[in-house]
Design a protein around this motif. Structure first.
Motif, mmCIF file in Angstrom:
data_model
loop_
_atom_site.group_PDB
_atom_site.id
_atom_site.type_symbol
_atom_site.label_atom_id
_atom_site.label_comp_id
_atom_site.label_asym_id
_atom_site.label_seq_id
_atom_site.Cartn_x
_atom_site.Cartn_y
_atom_site.Cartn_z
ATOM 1 N N GLN A 126 0.834 -1.204 0.000
ATOM 2 C CA GLN A 126 0.000 0.000 0.000
ATOM 3 C C GLN A 126 0.872 1.259 0.000
ATOM 4 O OE1 GLN A 126 -2.686 -0.976 3.073
ATOM 5 N NE2 GLN A 126 -4.423 -0.975 1.667
ATOM 6 N N ASN A 127 1.921 1.244 0.835
ATOM 7 C CA ASN A 127 2.845 2.380 0.836
ATOM 8 C C ASN A 127 3.487 2.540 -0.533
ATOM 9 O OD1 ASN A 127 2.424 3.180 3.436
ATOM 10 N ND2 ASN A 127 4.231 2.167 4.285
ATOM 11 N N GLY A 128 3.898 1.410 -1.115
ATOM 12 C CA GLY A 128 4.513 1.460 -2.444
ATOM 13 C C GLY A 128 3.587 2.172 -3.420
ATOM 14 N N ASN B 283 0.973 4.168 -2.627
ATOM 15 C CA ASN B 283 0.710 5.546 -2.192
ATOM 16 C C ASN B 283 1.828 6.508 -2.551
ATOM 17 O OD1 ASN B 283 -1.719 4.931 -1.067
ATOM 18 N ND2 ASN B 283 -0.960 4.790 1.051
ATOM 19 N N TYR B 284 3.070 6.053 -2.403
ATOM 20 C CA TYR B 284 4.200 6.976 -2.560
ATOM 21 C C TYR B 284 4.884 6.834 -3.915
ATOM 22 C CZ TYR B 284 3.171 7.770 2.283
ATOM 23 O OH TYR B 284 2.513 8.090 3.444
ATOM 24 N N THR B 285 4.142 6.286 -4.901
ATOM 25 C CA THR B 285 4.661 6.181 -6.262
ATOM 26 C C THR B 285 3.740 6.968 -7.200
ATOM 27 O OG1 THR B 285 5.669 4.033 -5.834
ATOM 28 C CG2 THR B 285 5.187 4.544 -8.137
ATOM 29 N N SER C 85 9.652 -3.351 -3.747
ATOM 30 C CA SER C 85 10.342 -2.169 -4.273
ATOM 31 C C SER C 85 9.379 -1.333 -5.114
ATOM 32 C CB SER C 85 11.566 -2.581 -5.076
ATOM 33 O OG SER C 85 11.231 -3.581 -5.996
ATOM 34 N N ASP C 86 9.659 -0.042 -5.155
ATOM 35 C CA ASP C 86 8.805 0.842 -5.959
ATOM 36 C C ASP C 86 9.659 1.859 -6.701
ATOM 37 O OD1 ASP C 86 9.189 3.320 -4.365
ATOM 38 O OD2 ASP C 86 8.071 2.258 -2.807
ATOM 39 N N THR C 87 9.029 2.500 -7.680
ATOM 40 C CA THR C 87 9.708 3.553 -8.443
ATOM 41 C C THR C 87 9.167 4.900 -7.986
ATOM 42 O OG1 THR C 87 8.042 3.435 -10.187
ATOM 43 C CG2 THR C 87 9.981 2.041 -10.460
ATOM 44 N N ARG D 113 14.198 6.902 11.305
ATOM 45 C CA ARG D 113 13.023 7.204 12.138
ATOM 46 C C ARG D 113 11.713 6.714 11.538
ATOM 47 N NH1 ARG D 113 12.685 12.877 14.695
ATOM 48 N NH2 ARG D 113 11.296 11.619 15.980
ATOM 49 N N ILE D 114 11.777 6.147 10.348
ATOM 50 C CA ILE D 114 10.579 5.856 9.577
ATOM 51 C C ILE D 114 9.657 4.823 10.248
ATOM 52 C CG2 ILE D 114 11.260 3.965 8.035
ATOM 53 C CD1 ILE D 114 10.201 7.259 6.718
ATOM 54 N N PHE D 115 10.223 3.983 11.146
ATOM 55 C CA PHE D 115 9.407 2.960 11.809
ATOM 56 C C PHE D 115 8.777 3.470 13.103
ATOM 57 C CE2 PHE D 115 12.222 0.332 9.140
ATOM 58 C CZ PHE D 115 11.266 -0.419 8.475
ATOM 59 N N PHE E 122 3.727 7.390 14.133
ATOM 60 C CA PHE E 122 3.306 8.710 13.649
ATOM 61 C C PHE E 122 4.400 9.493 12.939
ATOM 62 C CE2 PHE E 122 0.119 8.229 17.207
ATOM 63 C CZ PHE E 122 -0.947 8.003 16.364
ATOM 64 N N TYR E 123 5.564 8.869 12.695
ATOM 65 C CA TYR E 123 6.603 9.602 11.970
ATOM 66 C C TYR E 123 6.300 9.578 10.472
ATOM 67 C CZ TYR E 123 11.034 11.611 10.689
ATOM 68 O OH TYR E 123 11.991 12.450 10.189
ATOM 69 N N ARG E 124 6.253 10.760 9.857
ATOM 70 C CA ARG E 124 6.038 10.853 8.412
ATOM 71 C C ARG E 124 7.038 11.828 7.835
ATOM 72 N NH1 ARG E 124 0.733 11.828 11.260
ATOM 73 N NH2 ARG E 124 -0.812 10.475 10.298
ATOM 74 N N VAL E 125 7.514 11.534 6.626
ATOM 75 C CA VAL E 125 8.440 12.455 5.970
ATOM 76 C C VAL E 125 7.667 13.722 5.592
ATOM 77 C CG1 VAL E 125 9.969 12.797 3.995
ATOM 78 C CG2 VAL E 125 9.829 10.540 5.106
ATOM 79 N N ASP E 126 6.486 13.535 5.038
ATOM 80 C CA ASP E 126 5.690 14.665 4.547
ATOM 81 C C ASP E 126 4.262 14.464 5.042
ATOM 82 O OD1 ASP E 126 4.060 16.359 3.087
ATOM 83 O OD2 ASP E 126 5.167 16.091 1.216
ATOM 84 N N ARG F 175 1.341 14.890 2.569
ATOM 85 C CA ARG F 175 1.267 13.839 1.569
ATOM 86 C C ARG F 175 0.677 12.560 2.172
ATOM 87 N NH1 ARG F 175 4.706 13.325 -3.439
ATOM 88 N NH2 ARG F 175 3.681 11.555 -4.374
ATOM 89 N N SER F 176 1.127 12.225 3.385
ATOM 90 C CA SER F 176 0.619 11.037 4.064
ATOM 91 C C SER F 176 -0.887 11.166 4.277
ATOM 92 C CB SER F 176 1.337 10.855 5.407
ATOM 93 O OG SER F 176 0.564 10.083 6.284
ATOM 94 N N ARG F 177 -1.294 12.355 4.704
ATOM 95 C CA ARG F 177 -2.711 12.626 4.955
ATOM 96 C C ARG F 177 -3.550 12.447 3.700
ATOM 97 N NH1 ARG F 177 -5.677 14.828 9.031
ATOM 98 N NH2 ARG F 177 -7.348 15.848 7.918
ATOM 99 N N GLY G 148 -4.299 9.091 2.708
ATOM 100 C CA GLY G 148 -5.101 8.342 3.662
ATOM 101 C C GLY G 148 -4.292 7.624 4.734
ATOM 102 N N GLY G 149 -3.019 7.953 4.853
ATOM 103 C CA GLY G 149 -2.148 7.263 5.811
ATOM 104 C C GLY G 149 -2.428 7.651 7.250
ATOM 105 N N THR G 150 -2.103 6.730 8.177
ATOM 106 C CA THR G 150 -2.273 7.023 9.597
ATOM 107 C C THR G 150 -0.933 7.297 10.275
ATOM 108 O OG1 THR G 150 -2.013 4.702 10.197
ATOM 109 C CG2 THR G 150 -4.255 5.461 9.769
ATOM 110 N N GLY G 151 0.161 6.992 9.589
ATOM 111 C CA GLY G 151 1.475 7.169 10.193
ATOM 112 C C GLY G 151 1.834 6.022 11.130
ATOM 113 N N LEU G 152 1.005 4.979 11.139
ATOM 114 C CA LEU G 152 1.262 3.855 12.057
ATOM 115 C C LEU G 152 1.633 2.578 11.314
ATOM 116 C CD1 LEU G 152 -1.617 4.378 14.642
ATOM 117 C CD2 LEU G 152 0.813 4.801 14.974
ATOM 118 N N GLY G 153 1.430 2.563 9.990
ATOM 119 C CA GLY G 153 1.625 1.337 9.215
ATOM 120 C C GLY G 153 2.985 0.694 9.423
ATOM 121 N N LEU G 154 4.041 1.492 9.303
ATOM 122 C CA LEU G 154 5.376 0.895 9.385
ATOM 123 C C LEU G 154 5.745 0.469 10.804
ATOM 124 C CD1 LEU G 154 7.601 2.897 6.860
ATOM 125 C CD2 LEU G 154 6.631 0.604 6.635
ATOM 126 N N SER G 155 5.187 1.128 11.820
ATOM 127 C CA SER G 155 5.517 0.642 13.170
ATOM 128 C C SER G 155 4.803 -0.681 13.430
ATOM 129 C CB SER G 155 5.235 1.683 14.251
ATOM 130 O OG SER G 155 3.948 2.180 14.130
#
Ligand code: ADP
Length: 265
Positions: A160-162, A164-166, A194-196, A207-209, A212-216, A219-221, A224-231
């Motif tokens: 899903q992240n792949g 969302n962020y591609t 992997s993604d492009t 810090r990505i794991f 609630f840590y998000r780079v942007d 963009r995450s919002r 539809g991201g919650t910032g919890l997926g990777l943790s």
């Protein structure tokens, strides 16, 4: 460091003494700090969508409801924000369930090529919406001992992240293979997603794991991201005695490398 003085009286003796206790409480304090930070973050994350729902409902009631086009757009926002709230609550509950070890993992053998094929099917509509190619490659007859639902959460989150962020027209790929650990000579299953996509800056990778840590944030919002997926991914990987690491180049793409034991120790 905490210092405690404890008075002591020896039985049958008049002389009493003092016991000096030195206790290193830094780990305890750190844990307490993390916990209260988490509670503060949760409150903030929950308040934002609630404020939006309330605000738009109030505006509707104050008269906006009479203009059908405005009403429709405000109601759509209310619906989206309620969905976000639901996802947030679901992820928070999931995280707390994992952390309190309330639901132990149920391990069973999983046919990985079939399993990954199902994941692809579940996400094919999301990928198609952005014209993203979703590619799954796995050795035939590759079995892995894992908790099927939890492994599904790990792989789904990464895929899903792949997506969302591609950007549109990009590519998201899953590769499953057997590798041998150089140190232990143990056989491992390596699942690489992997993604492009937009990539992750070097400084953010450590810090990505975190929760609630998000780079942007914006963009995450919007994705539809919650910032919890990777943790959640990180926790579930550890419960499978596995590891996860990231290789990424900004503007080129990211690679999440998950390694799990073939058989649970
Ligand atoms: P979110 O719900 O914000 O996606 P995650 O915990 O899944 O939360 O991810 C945390 C952050 O990591 C994201 O906000 C995003 O900045 C970054 N990220 C995760 N996966 C990718 C990826 N495949 N490409 C680029 N950035 C990513």
């Amino acid at each position: 460091l905490e210092i405690h003085l404890v008075p002591m009286t020896m039985s049958g003796e008049e002389e009493s003494g003092l016991l000096l206790v030195l206790q290193d409480v830094s780990a305890i304090r750190r844990l307490e700090r993390m916990r209260s930070e988490f509670v503060a973050n949760v409150s903030h994350e929950l308040k934002t969508p609630v404020a939006a729902v309330k605000g738009f409902a109030e505006t509707l009631l104050a008269g906006a409801v009479n203009d059908p086009e405005t009403a429709r757009s405000f109601l759509t926002i209310i619906q989206d924000e309620s969905d976000r709230l639901n996802r947030l609550i679901g992820d928070i509950l999931e995280l707390s369930k994992i952390e309190s070890r309330r639901s132990p993992l149920q391990f069973s053998p999983i046919d990985l090529p079939m399993f990954l094929g199902r994941m692809k099917e579940l996400l094919s509509a999301d990928a198609a919406r952005k014209s993203i190619t979703l590619d799954v490659q796995s050795e035939e007859g590759l079995f892995l001992e894992a908790d099927e639902d939890r492994l599904g959460q790990i792989v789904m989150n990464l895929l899903q992240n792949g997506i969302n962020y591609t950007p549109e027209g990009g590519k998201v790929k899953v590769l499953a293979e057997i590798v041998v650990d150089e140190d232990t000579e143990e056989e491992l299953v390596r699942i690489t997603v992997s993604d492009t996509g937009i990539g992750i800056p070097k400084k953010d990778i450590p810090r990505i794991f975190e929760r609630f840590y998000r780079v942007d944030k914006a963009r995450s919002r919007s994705s539809g991201g919650t910032g919890l997926g990777l943790s959640i991914v990180k926790h579930l990987t550890e419960l499978h005695h596995g590891t996860i690491r990231i290789e990424s180049t900004v503007g080129v793409g990211s690679r999440f490398i998950l390694e799990l034991p073939l058989i649970q120790p």
